[in-house]
Design an enzyme around this catalytic site. Structure first.
Site, PDB file in Angstrom:
ATOM      1  N   ASP A 152       0.862  -1.190   0.000  1.00  0.00           N
ATOM      2  CA  ASP A 152       0.000   0.000   0.000  1.00  0.00           C
ATOM      3  C   ASP A 152       0.898   1.241   0.000  1.00  0.00           C
ATOM      4  OD1 ASP A 152      -2.236   1.949   1.064  1.00  0.00           O
ATOM      5  OD2 ASP A 152      -3.289   0.082   0.611  1.00  0.00           O
ATOM      6  N   ASP A 153       0.442   2.311   0.598  1.00  0.00           N
ATOM      7  CA  ASP A 153       1.184   3.571   0.593  1.00  0.00           C
ATOM      8  C   ASP A 153       2.537   3.404   1.318  1.00  0.00           C
ATOM      9  OD1 ASP A 153       1.720   6.253   0.253  1.00  0.00           O
ATOM     10  OD2 ASP A 153      -0.139   6.959   1.184  1.00  0.00           O
TER      11      ASP A 153
ATOM     12  N   LYS B  64      -3.555  -0.551  -6.991  1.00  0.00           N
ATOM     13  CA  LYS B  64      -4.555   0.229  -6.244  1.00  0.00           C
ATOM     14  C   LYS B  64      -4.247   1.688  -6.523  1.00  0.00           C
ATOM     15  CE  LYS B  64      -5.862   1.276  -1.405  1.00  0.00           C
ATOM     16  NZ  LYS B  64      -5.827   0.742  -0.020  1.00  0.00           N
TER      17      LYS B  64
ATOM     18  N   ASP C  88      -5.140   5.313  -5.755  1.00  0.00           N
ATOM     19  CA  ASP C  88      -5.830   6.155  -4.784  1.00  0.00           C
ATOM     20  C   ASP C  88      -6.072   7.547  -5.385  1.00  0.00           C
ATOM     21  OD1 ASP C  88      -6.995   6.770  -2.384  1.00  0.00           O
ATOM     22  OD2 ASP C  88      -5.319   6.096  -1.157  1.00  0.00           O
TER      23      ASP C  88
ATOM     24  N   SER D 134      -9.935   4.026  -6.553  1.00  0.00           N
ATOM     25  CA  SER D 134     -10.538   4.610  -5.351  1.00  0.00           C
ATOM     26  C   SER D 134     -11.494   5.750  -5.686  1.00  0.00           C
ATOM     27  CB  SER D 134      -9.450   5.118  -4.412  1.00  0.00           C
ATOM     28  OG  SER D 134      -8.646   4.039  -3.980  1.00  0.00           O
TER      29      SER D 134
ATOM     30  N   ARG E 151     -13.068   1.187  -4.436  1.00  0.00           N
ATOM     31  CA  ARG E 151     -13.443   1.574  -3.082  1.00  0.00           C
ATOM     32  C   ARG E 151     -14.585   2.571  -3.195  1.00  0.00           C
ATOM     33  NH1 ARG E 151      -9.845   1.981   0.912  1.00  0.00           N
ATOM     34  NH2 ARG E 151     -11.579   3.016   1.946  1.00  0.00           N
TER      35      ARG E 151
ATOM     36  N   ASP F 293     -12.387   4.300   4.863  1.00  0.00           N
ATOM     37  CA  ASP F 293     -11.372   3.300   5.220  1.00  0.00           C
ATOM     38  C   ASP F 293     -11.833   2.479   6.422  1.00  0.00           C
ATOM     39  OD1 ASP F 293      -9.896   4.590   3.337  1.00  0.00           O
ATOM     40  OD2 ASP F 293      -8.288   5.215   4.697  1.00  0.00           O
TER      41      ASP F 293
HETATM   42  C1  GLA Z   1      -6.380   6.093   1.692  1.00  0.00           C
HETATM   43  C2  GLA Z   1      -6.934   4.720   1.307  1.00  0.00           C
HETATM   44  C3  GLA Z   1      -6.423   3.661   2.269  1.00  0.00           C
HETATM   45  C4  GLA Z   1      -4.901   3.660   2.242  1.00  0.00           C
HETATM   46  C5  GLA Z   1      -4.378   5.048   2.597  1.00  0.00           C
HETATM   47  C6  GLA Z   1      -2.879   5.124   2.403  1.00  0.00           C
HETATM   48  O1  GLA Z   1      -6.883   6.520   2.918  1.00  0.00           O
HETATM   49  O2  GLA Z   1      -8.331   4.724   1.307  1.00  0.00           O
HETATM   50  O3  GLA Z   1      -6.917   2.395   1.912  1.00  0.00           O
HETATM   51  O4  GLA Z   1      -4.465   3.266   0.964  1.00  0.00           O
HETATM   52  O5  GLA Z   1      -4.973   6.034   1.757  1.00  0.00           O
HETATM   53  O6  GLA Z   1      -2.391   6.398   2.653  1.00  0.00           O
END
Ligand code: GLA
Length: 416
Positions: free
Chosen positions: A79-80, A156, A158, A190, A215, A219
């Site tokens: 992820d991030d 993913k 975002d 997202s 999404r 979260d």
């Molecule tokens: C957003 C996404 C999360 C995650 C964070 C990472 O909030 O919705 O799922 O990926 O960013 O910073």
């Protein structure tokens, strides 16, 4: 005309959309770092849990050695917070050199060698949600190429730090850019979560043509309150959301938090059951190295997974909200079978809930019900039988219900 203008033009030509990558005919399954490991980048203080190649290798080892891969859990997803704060001199994204010294291509190889797939994270905008380099419109193609060259299997994408206009161009552009790499890369958008998640702001039939999943909402956090609020939002808005899902294009109510700190075992079963009903991605965010046997049993329940992965790909719905804080959920499955979930939102004691299948819109006939978590089969049900289930507070009873006229059928059909 530069690449950027060509992309812009293509993004605007009607009919030029279409992800059409043949991927995710059933919802994705795997593991993702975010909910459990967040943006822990201090590997000196926390070498075991920081976002580093070691963490992803550890999880790949667990997925391949502890029976997960065989059940379908195949994606290992970054992820991030994986990036270096600067792009390279060639303009490309690059991983943090201290935390990913071997590079992403190397990590992809490690993951592929174990029969697994690699997911990565990027952000349509000037920076990721945690402030790492974003993918501005002029970088979309380059980043897609970079991911493909590394052997990435899932993106993913975002949407922090961009406006609605940039997003409306950037998301379809990335869809095309991924296709043009020639590498099959599943695409998680997202976008709806940044537009409020509902029509008319979100056009789900359009999204189904450019993304494999998306999404829609907030979260997930490590609590039952969070699971409940997500479930309630999806159910309240099911008339808009449920028709959007199908093979190749799914709603994503976010990660499974089973095995962390916030859910009791009953609540963990409830998340598993309801995510199966919702045809949600089964993407865990937990520590597979230290998972309890109880959490593992829930996440590895073959019938719950079979319901989630049913090839018809019809998302289920909330059928009933009883005044006594019992809710009933239903999902139609292959072979005229159905999944039912009885959820208790009560806080007192196990509740004896009575109903009949006829009252839950089942056709006339004889049925058997396999109780997914107890493993018991209830025979001799007809549509008019009044049955009773005992549902624990903030727990579920989940049934796989099949007509007996289709002789010899059982829950085994689902898991073979
Ligand atoms: C957003 C996404 C999360 C995650 C964070 C990472 O909030 O919705 O799922 O990926 O960013 O910073």
């Amino acid at each position: 005309m530069g690449y950027f203008q060509v992309f812009l033009l293509l993004a605007l030509i009607p009919g030029s959309t279409g992800l059409d990558n043949g991927l995710l005919r059933t919802p994705p399954m795997g593991w993702m770092a975010w909910e459990r490991f967040r943006c822990d980048i201090d590997c000196r203080k926390d070498p075991t849990n920081c976002i580093s190649e070691k963490l992803f290798r550890d999880m790949a080892d667990r997925l391949s050695e502890d029976g997960w891969r065989e059940l379908g859990y195949e994606y290992v997803m970054i992820d991030d917070c994986w990036m270096s704060m600067q792009r390279g001199s060639d303009g490309r994204l690059q991983p943090d050199p201290d935390r990913f010294p071997g590079g992403i291509a190397n990590l992809a190889r490690y993951i592929h060698d174990r029969g697994l797939k690699l997911g990565i994270y990027a952000d349509m905008g000037s920076a990721t949600c945690m402030g790492f380099p974003g993918t501005t419109l002029d970088k979309v193609e380059l980043d897609a190429q970079t991911f493909a060259s590394w052997g990435v299997d899932y993106l993913k994408f975002d949407g922090c730090h961009s406006n609605a206009i940039e997003q409306s161009i950037g998301y379809p552009l990335m869809s095309k850019a991924l296709n043009w790499t020639g590498r099959p890369i599943a695409y998680s958008c997202s976008l709806p979560a940044y537009l409020g998640g509902l029509p008319p702001n979100v056009n789900y039939s359009y999204l189904g043509n450019i993304c494999n999943l998306w999404r829609n909402y907030d979260d997930i956090e490590d609590s039952w309150a969070s699971v409940k609020s997500i479930l309630d939002w999806y159910s309240t808005n099911q008339d808009d959301l449920q028709p959007a899902a199908g093979p190749g294009h799914w709603n994503d109510p976010d990660m499974l938090i089973i095995g962390n700190f916030g859910l009791s075992l009953d609540q963990a079963q409830a998340q598993m059951a309801l995510w199966a009903i919702m045809a949600a991605p089964l993407v865990m965010s937990n520590d597979l190295r230290t998972l309890s046997a109880d959490a593992r049993a829930i996440l590895q329940n073959r019938v719950a997974i079979g319901i989630n992965q049913d090839p018809r790909g019809i998302q289920g719905r909330r059928l009933l909200q009883e005044l006594g804080h019992i809710e009933v959920y239903w999902r139609p499955l292959s072979h005229s079978a159905n999944a039912l979930v009885f959820l208790s939102l009560r806080q007192d004691m196990p509740y004896l809930y009575r109903n009949s299948l006829a009252n839950l819109n089942f056709p006339a006939g004889s049925f058997e019900a396999y109780d997914v978590f107890s493993g018991k089969t209830l025979s001799g049900l007809t549509d008019h039988t009044i049955f009773t289930v005992s549902i624990n507070p903030s727990g579920v009873v989940m049934w796989y219900v099949y007509p007996v006229k289709h002789s010899k059928m059982s829950h085994q059909d689902l898991i073979e």
